[in-house]
Write a protein that holds these residues in place. Structure first.
Motif, PDB file in Angstrom:
ATOM      1  N   GLN A  33       0.852  -1.181   0.000  1.00 49.80           N
ATOM      2  CA  GLN A  33       0.000   0.000   0.000  1.00 49.80           C
ATOM      3  C   GLN A  33       0.893   1.237   0.000  1.00 49.80           C
ATOM      4  N   ASP A  34       0.993   1.885  -1.141  1.00 53.39           N
ATOM      5  CA  ASP A  34       1.800   3.097  -1.205  1.00 53.39           C
ATOM      6  C   ASP A  34       1.145   4.207  -0.388  1.00 53.39           C
ATOM      7  N   PRO A  35       1.950   5.112   0.168  1.00 56.68           N
ATOM      8  CA  PRO A  35       1.380   6.217   0.949  1.00 56.68           C
ATOM      9  C   PRO A  35       0.517   7.108   0.060  1.00 56.68           C
ATOM     10  N   PRO A  36      -0.432   7.821   0.672  1.00 55.45           N
ATOM     11  CA  PRO A  36      -1.299   8.711  -0.122  1.00 55.45           C
ATOM     12  C   PRO A  36      -0.487   9.734  -0.912  1.00 55.45           C
ATOM     13  N   ILE A  37      -0.942  10.015  -2.099  1.00 57.55           N
ATOM     14  CA  ILE A  37      -0.274  10.992  -2.967  1.00 57.55           C
ATOM     15  C   ILE A  37      -0.980  12.340  -2.841  1.00 57.55           C
ATOM     16  N   ASN A  86       5.732   5.009  -8.215  1.00 50.41           N
ATOM     17  CA  ASN A  86       4.500   4.357  -8.662  1.00 50.41           C
ATOM     18  C   ASN A  86       3.529   5.378  -9.250  1.00 50.41           C
ATOM     19  N   ALA A  87       3.449   6.553  -8.629  1.00 57.82           N
ATOM     20  CA  ALA A  87       2.575   7.614  -9.160  1.00 57.82           C
ATOM     21  C   ALA A  87       3.040   8.072 -10.534  1.00 57.82           C
ATOM     22  N   GLY A 131       8.416   2.992  -3.704  1.00 56.60           N
ATOM     23  CA  GLY A 131       7.857   4.211  -3.144  1.00 56.60           C
ATOM     24  C   GLY A 131       6.650   4.734  -3.885  1.00 56.60           C
ATOM     25  N   GLY A 132       5.923   5.604  -3.193  1.00 55.61           N
ATOM     26  CA  GLY A 132       4.705   6.153  -3.758  1.00 55.61           C
ATOM     27  C   GLY A 132       4.944   7.025  -4.964  1.00 55.61           C
ATOM     28  N   GLU A 149       3.314  15.616  -4.349  1.00 56.07           N
ATOM     29  CA  GLU A 149       3.794  14.376  -4.961  1.00 56.07           C
ATOM     30  C   GLU A 149       3.272  14.234  -6.382  1.00 56.07           C
TER      31      GLU A 149
END
Length: 469
Positions: free
Chosen positions: A225-229, A259-260, A255-256, A233
């Motif tokens: 579960q990636d951290p919220p963007i 992936n974003a 990392g988030g 970000e």
């Protein structure tokens, strides 16, 4: 020292290659005339059977990520009473995604019976480090298997694998960072078969006859579960995505933000994938036809990775995918292999960077936060690729905006993960700082321009103090 991929076995210790031949003879002689199903049943046992072959002084290496042998590690503490504290069991791994479930990972009273050696720290390892239960092993990912064996040969391998196919093979699909080298040198091998682990082509297929004990599990695979963007970000991701063009070959790191960035590439065409981690955004790119791999110099037509850590959509989508190829870390992360891919774009995260371009990507001052992983491998490979680009992406501040990630000098005790000689581009929510082919003075100017405005005046003052101008 690196060689073309056709010769990379020459740098693997002889013990692994000799064991490989021994296994071939063993499989051919002992199991001649038996069906795959008969071989499987002859190996099938219980968790107790698997634990029974573990002894004091054993050196155990296990697969991780989507192939973490969760059932085995949930129960390993049960043999503590017969482990000699003067000859403990060594547990070689990377991250332990399910670490809080394992008593061998959380109970400091067992530290004299089980000791963790790891190439990469996550939150679980950071938590137990002060107790002395774990030790960090510095190494680049492409050397994981080789350097592990140079330090101490693992005599036990425990891997999570898919169910057996019609040819008698299971797949350790979600992690090939060191597993194959270890399998060919181990004395005792345990397969934890889980139907939720995907089948994939490549070097991840292993014959069931290799196992000494097979146990079966239906426990869930770890979902990353990636951290919220947030807005900052997302802006970083958009700036980075602008640097990726149709036909490029990409690597996305942990990392988030990486992936974003992947999700910002959904309108590209004919991308290629040569990476260590296959994550959720890459699965979506494959599903949408963004990735074709048609312009790759090596492995044309194939998306290549060495481990999978993502969500259940990714595990299920990749199952039996005909064009996703799992290869060993010593191949995917060999800088000389990476450099052979034209227009190779490496996208990774960083913790801190100084005004000359030195990158701290694994530690906060003297605190080991993660690991080198493939940061240096891909920085070097992408830097030397024809048309290649290497991006380090981060928001400009930390600790709720009170600290600038771009600093005059790295914090005392910091570990340099990427030399300034290999730093190409740094991306923040304020733009892209190009460092390649720039003098120190030009680098300072470009990095200050993408630092948070609240810190720019102080950075310039410190730059004058250190005579960067």
């Amino acid at each position: 020292m690196f060689e073309h991929h056709e010769n990379y076995d020459r740098y693997i210790p002889d013990v692994m290659l000799k064991k490989h031949k021994k296994h071939e003879e063993y499989l051919n002689d002992v199991y001649a005339g038996m069906s795959h199903e008969e071989i499987y049943k002859s190996k099938l046992g219980t968790v107790e059977d698997a634990l029974a072959i573990i002894e004091s002084g054993d050196c155990i290496v296990n697969s991780i990520h989507g192939c973490e042998p969760r059932l085995f590690y949930r129960n390993l503490h049960r043999i503590a009473d017969r482990i000699d504290p003067n000859n403990p069991v060594e547990l070689w791994s990377c991250v332990h995604r399910w670490g809080p479930e394992y008593e061998v990972h959380t109970n400091p009273e067992l530290k004299d019976k089980f000791h963790h050696q790891t190439f990469f720290y996550d939150g679980n390892f950071r938590k137990i480090h002060p107790s002395g239960m774990s030790t960090y092993f510095p190494v680049n990912l492409h050397n994981y298997g080789q350097e592990l064996h140079r330090c101490k040969r693992p005599n036990v391998v425990v891997i999570g694998v898919s169910t057996m196919d019609e040819h008698g093979y299971c797949c350790v699909s979600c992690d090939l960072q060191w597993e194959m080298e270890s399998l060919y040198s181990a004395d005792k091998i345990i397969f934890e078969v889980n139907p939720k682990i995907p089948h994939l082509p490549g070097e991840c297929a292993v014959p069931v006859a290799m196992a000494d004990v097979i146990i079966e599990s239906d426990l869930d695979l770890y979902e990353l579960q990636d951290p919220p963007i947030g807005e900052a970000e997302k802006t970083v991701a958009q700036y980075a995505a602008e640097m990726v063009h149709d036909g490029d070959c990409i690597q996305l790191g942990f990392g988030g933000i990486p992936n974003a960035i992947g999700f910002e590439l959904m309108d590209r065409h004919d991308l290629g994938i040569h990476t260590e981690q296959i994550g959720a955004s890459m699965a979506h790119m494959l599903q949408k036809g963004v990735v074709t791999n048609r312009y790759k110099n090596l492995d044309k037509g194939w998306s290549v990775g060495t481990f999978i850590i993502a969500d259940n959509f990714t595990y299920e989508y990749l199952n039996n995918h005909p064009r996703v190829l799992m290869r060993r870390g010593r191949y995917t992360n060999d800088p000389m292999i990476i450099a052979q891919q034209d227009n190779m774009v490496s996208i990774n995260a960083a913790l801190q960077i100084d005004l000359t371009g030195q990158v701290a990507a694994e530690a906060i001052a003297n605190i080991q936060w993660s690991g080198t992983g493939g940061a240096t491998d891909y920085a070097y490979g992408a830097y030397h690729s024809k048309g290649g680009r290497a991006m380090l992406c981060q928001i400009s501040t930390a600790k709720k905006g009170t600290v600038s990630r771009i600093a005059p000098i790295l914090d005392p005790g910091s570990i340099v993960s990427v030399s300034r000689n290999l730093t190409d581009m740094v991306v923040t929510e304020y733009g892209v700082a190009k460092l390649r082919a720039r003098t120190v003075k030009q680098r300072v100017e470009n990095l200050i321009a993408v630092a948070h405005p609240d810190f720019r005046a102080e950075l310039r003052k410190e730059a004058n103090k250190y005579m960067y101008f």
